[in-house]
Design a protein around this motif. Structure first.
Motif, PDB file in Angstrom:
ATOM      1  N   UNK A   1       0.827  -1.196   0.000  1.00  0.00           N
ATOM      2  CA  UNK A   1       0.000   0.000   0.000  1.00  0.00           C
ATOM      3  C   UNK A   1       0.866   1.254   0.000  1.00  0.00           C
ATOM      4  N   UNK A   2       0.253   2.401  -0.365  1.00  0.00           N
ATOM      5  CA  UNK A   2       1.001   3.648  -0.498  1.00  0.00           C
ATOM      6  C   UNK A   2       0.637   4.682   0.557  1.00  0.00           C
ATOM      7  N   UNK A   3      -0.289   4.375   1.449  1.00  0.00           N
ATOM      8  CA  UNK A   3      -0.693   5.331   2.459  1.00  0.00           C
ATOM      9  C   UNK A   3       0.363   5.521   3.533  1.00  0.00           C
ATOM     10  N   UNK A   4       0.255   6.644   4.260  1.00  0.00           N
ATOM     11  CA  UNK A   4       1.236   6.967   5.294  1.00  0.00           C
ATOM     12  C   UNK A   4       1.206   5.954   6.424  1.00  0.00           C
ATOM     13  N   UNK A   5       0.020   5.646   6.943  1.00  0.00           N
ATOM     14  CA  UNK A   5      -0.101   4.726   8.077  1.00  0.00           C
ATOM     15  C   UNK A   5       0.364   3.313   7.706  1.00  0.00           C
ATOM     16  N   UNK A   6      -0.063   2.723   6.575  1.00  0.00           N
ATOM     17  CA  UNK A   6       0.439   1.387   6.228  1.00  0.00           C
ATOM     18  C   UNK A   6       1.953   1.335   6.053  1.00  0.00           C
ATOM     19  N   UNK A   7       2.530   2.395   5.476  1.00  0.00           N
ATOM     20  CA  UNK A   7       3.981   2.406   5.270  1.00  0.00           C
ATOM     21  C   UNK A   7       4.713   2.444   6.609  1.00  0.00           C
ATOM     22  N   UNK A   8       4.292   3.355   7.506  1.00  0.00           N
ATOM     23  CA  UNK A   8       4.936   3.442   8.822  1.00  0.00           C
ATOM     24  C   UNK A   8       4.703   2.178   9.632  1.00  0.00           C
ATOM     25  N   UNK A   9       3.525   1.607   9.504  1.00  0.00           N
ATOM     26  CA  UNK A   9       3.243   0.348  10.192  1.00  0.00           C
ATOM     27  C   UNK A   9       4.170  -0.752   9.703  1.00  0.00           C
ATOM     28  N   UNK A  10       4.372  -0.818   8.384  1.00  0.00           N
ATOM     29  CA  UNK A  10       5.284  -1.821   7.823  1.00  0.00           C
ATOM     30  C   UNK A  10       6.709  -1.594   8.280  1.00  0.00           C
ATOM     31  N   UNK A  11       7.111  -0.321   8.390  1.00  0.00           N
ATOM     32  CA  UNK A  11       8.472  -0.012   8.843  1.00  0.00           C
ATOM     33  C   UNK A  11       8.698  -0.500  10.267  1.00  0.00           C
ATOM     34  N   UNK A  12       7.746  -0.228  11.169  1.00  0.00           N
ATOM     35  CA  UNK A  12       7.930  -0.606  12.578  1.00  0.00           C
ATOM     36  C   UNK A  12       7.646  -2.080  12.831  1.00  0.00           C
ATOM     37  N   UNK A  13       6.915  -2.723  11.950  1.00  0.00           N
ATOM     38  CA  UNK A  13       6.714  -4.160  12.066  1.00  0.00           C
ATOM     39  C   UNK A  13       8.013  -4.920  11.803  1.00  0.00           C
ATOM     40  N   UNK A  14       8.889  -4.330  11.016  1.00  0.00           N
ATOM     41  CA  UNK A  14      10.060  -5.052  10.533  1.00  0.00           C
ATOM     42  C   UNK A  14      11.365  -4.435  11.018  1.00  0.00           C
ATOM     43  N   UNK A  15      11.365  -3.982  12.264  1.00  0.00           N
ATOM     44  CA  UNK A  15      12.598  -3.401  12.805  1.00  0.00           C
ATOM     45  C   UNK A  15      13.733  -4.412  12.841  1.00  0.00           C
ATOM     46  N   UNK A  16      13.401  -5.702  12.906  1.00  0.00           N
ATOM     47  CA  UNK A  16      14.449  -6.726  12.928  1.00  0.00           C
ATOM     48  C   UNK A  16      15.189  -6.808  11.604  1.00  0.00           C
ATOM     49  N   UNK A  17      14.559  -6.311  10.528  1.00  0.00           N
ATOM     50  CA  UNK A  17      15.190  -6.373   9.208  1.00  0.00           C
ATOM     51  C   UNK A  17      16.040  -5.139   8.903  1.00  0.00           C
ATOM     52  N   UNK A  18      15.976  -4.136   9.773  1.00  0.00           N
ATOM     53  CA  UNK A  18      16.779  -2.937   9.525  1.00  0.00           C
ATOM     54  C   UNK A  18      18.264  -3.310   9.502  1.00  0.00           C
ATOM     55  N   UNK A  19      18.985  -2.715   8.562  1.00  0.00           N
ATOM     56  CA  UNK A  19      20.415  -2.987   8.409  1.00  0.00           C
ATOM     57  C   UNK A  19      21.186  -1.689   8.641  1.00  0.00           C
ATOM     58  N   UNK A  20      22.032  -1.676   9.689  1.00  0.00           N
ATOM     59  CA  UNK A  20      22.747  -0.440   9.992  1.00  0.00           C
ATOM     60  C   UNK A  20      23.739  -0.089   8.883  1.00  0.00           C
ATOM     61  N   UNK A  21      24.287  -1.104   8.188  1.00  0.00           N
ATOM     62  CA  UNK A  21      25.193  -0.826   7.068  1.00  0.00           C
ATOM     63  C   UNK A  21      24.446  -0.102   5.946  1.00  0.00           C
ATOM     64  N   UNK A  22      23.222  -0.564   5.663  1.00  0.00           N
ATOM     65  CA  UNK A  22      22.410   0.068   4.625  1.00  0.00           C
ATOM     66  C   UNK A  22      22.019   1.486   5.022  1.00  0.00           C
TER      67      UNK A  22
END
Length: 491
Positions: free
Chosen positions: A226-247
């Protein structure tokens, strides 16, 4: 006193008013009134006027020049004009190559398709277009909408061949819609688009595109469709384990570099080449860093191996039947109208700066035909890009030949240089997209339209920050309350 009065009276000139009868206009039937109104609307330029009283040979020449504007400026083309066009063509090519790869990934298409779309359509537009400054290629808004609409029904990862077929078919329908508007001489419709509407559309689209790049900037593998603000932010915080500090570090560094280069070019227009060359320089530097340190094994996502060679024909991949016909027609209509609006708006903007006119009907037919041809040569929806056109204008382009120079440069890249992009990190492509769409947000113009004072500006800013804060709270709440929901969706 009386003689003087009589003498004065004798010298007075008697002014008499004559009444002239006004002849009423001749009576016209309803059909004649309708005919006149239609002619004023659809043929204000009276394109047939130049053919009256001309010999047959001259009529054929004028007709060919009307259909192919290149025949008007081509015979008078000089070495001086070529020097200016080759500089601008090479400059926009340095921007078109990384943008083509980036925008293709934004549309969920193979990166090579983005380069194809920067090769064939510019050649078609150079022959048919009426703008001297418009630089043709894929754009962020149409790429995002195309990929999002098709991805709702077809997965680009599970069925890439079908997804590619639908993308080419949507491009064909977009071209048909655009060319039809030009043939029906509906170019006057663009005149009804207000500046406020264009600014709002561009700014909103730029924000949506920038939000989608959080996937690349954070190194997230699984991301919302989805392209909405809330779904995007929700997806970002759902996947904090996938964040890569190198990236994140690499993305922040190159995004800062690109924004700094853009700031320098805005402050000193003579240094336009700094902003134009920054994307290609970022691609080269980041690719060398990834190759030298084997960063692909340490959390940095790369493009991978790219196909070499020129555009293979794709007319056999056009999808005109089956259950997906409605989807490709709807996608073609939406992306066609949006890309056409952007292309004509950009072309008219730079034409006004140089003091020449752009024919809206010719632009519609040129953009439509280049998409029809592009759909048959492995290209997806293209139009006049704002960022490239601005660079083309600042680089001193004199004619549409700069598009030809750019296309030849992209062709050389397709033939000989494709293996060099194998180690290009996706995060840098995301940074390039963000930098490009930032230019779509015209804050000074928006300020002039609304004419807000400092107090109103502070109120609006606080309201905007409040919306962002609430959205972030909602995203965090969703992430905390249902930590396993996303993993269930993935399964």
């Amino acid at each position: 006193m009386e003689p003087n009065a009589s003498n004065l009276h004798s010298h007075c000139v008697e002014i008499t008013m004559e009444v002239h009868k006004v002849v009423p206009p001749p009576h016209r039937s309803t059909f004649q009134k309708l005919k006149t109104r239609l002619k004023e609307t659809f043929f204000p330029d009276d394109p047939l006027r130049q053919f009256k009283g001309q010999p047959p040979k001259t009529k054929w020449i004028l007709g060919a020049q009307y259909v192919f504007p290149i025949l008007q400026w081509g015979p008078n083309y000089s070495l001086k004009l070529f020097k200016s066009d080759i500089v601008s063509g090479l400059t926009i090519a340095s921007l078109a190559i990384p943008q083509g790869i980036s925008y293709a990934k934004l549309a969920n298409l193979p990166p090579i398709v983005g380069l194809y779309s920067s090769f064939v359509p510019p050649l078609v537009y150079a022959a048919l277009g009426s703008s001297r400054d418009l630089a043709v290629g894929p754009v962020s808004i149409a790429s995002l909408i195309l990929g999002s609409m098709l991805r709702q029904e077809v997965s680009p990862s599970k069925d890439p061949v079908l997804f590619l077929q639908l993308a080419f078919s949507s491009t064909f329908f977009a071209g048909v819609v655009q060319a039809s508007l030009g043939i029906l001489r509906l170019g006057f419709i663009i005149d009804f688009l207000s500046k406020a509407t264009l600014i709002g559309f561009m700014a909103g689209a730029a924000i949506i595109v920038s939000l989608q790049q959080l996937k690349a900037l954070l190194g997230i593998t699984h991301f919302t469709k989805q392209m909405g603000l809330v779904p995007v932010l929700s997806s970002v915080f759902h996947n904090t384990a996938e964040w890569s500090w190198q990236t994140i570090v690499m993305g922040f560094c190159f995004l800062s570099l690109l924004l700094l280069a853009r700031h320098v070019s805005m402050k000193k227009p003579n240094l336009f080449w700094v902003s134009a060359g920054a994307p290609l320089a970022s691609v080269i530097i980041s690719t060398l860093l990834v190759f030298a340190f084997k960063a692909q094994h340490h959390g940095i996502s790369i493009i991978g191996k790219l196909q070499e060679g020129l555009n293979p024909p794709s007319w056999n991949m056009l999808h005109f039947h089956g259950s997906y016909l409605g989807l490709v027609m709807k996608t073609g209509l939406v992306t066609g109208i949006i890309s056409l609006t952007e292309g004509i708006a950009v072309g008219r903007t730079f034409a006004a700066l140089k003091g020449y006119k752009v024919d809206g009907n010719k632009e519609m037919m040129a953009i439509g035909l280049m998409n029809i041809v592009g759909s048959s040569t492995s290209c997806y929806v293209t139009t006049g890009a704002f960022s490239r056109s601005a660079v083309n204008h600042n680089a001193g382009a004199k004619t549409a030949a700069s598009n030809i120079i750019m296309a030849v440069t992209v062709m050389v890249t397709l033939l000989f240089l494709m293996p060099l992009f194998q180690y290009t990190p996706n995060v840098v492509l995301g940074a390039i997209i963000i930098t490009a769409v930032v230019g779509l947000i015209d804050l000074p113009a928006a300020y002039q339209i609304w004419k807000i004072d400092k107090f109103d500006f502070i109120v609006l800013l606080c309201a905007f920050l409040g919306v962002i804060f609430i959205s972030v709270q909602q995203g965090l709440a969703i992430a905390v309350s249902s930590p396993n929901s996303f993993h269930l969706q993935r399964k």
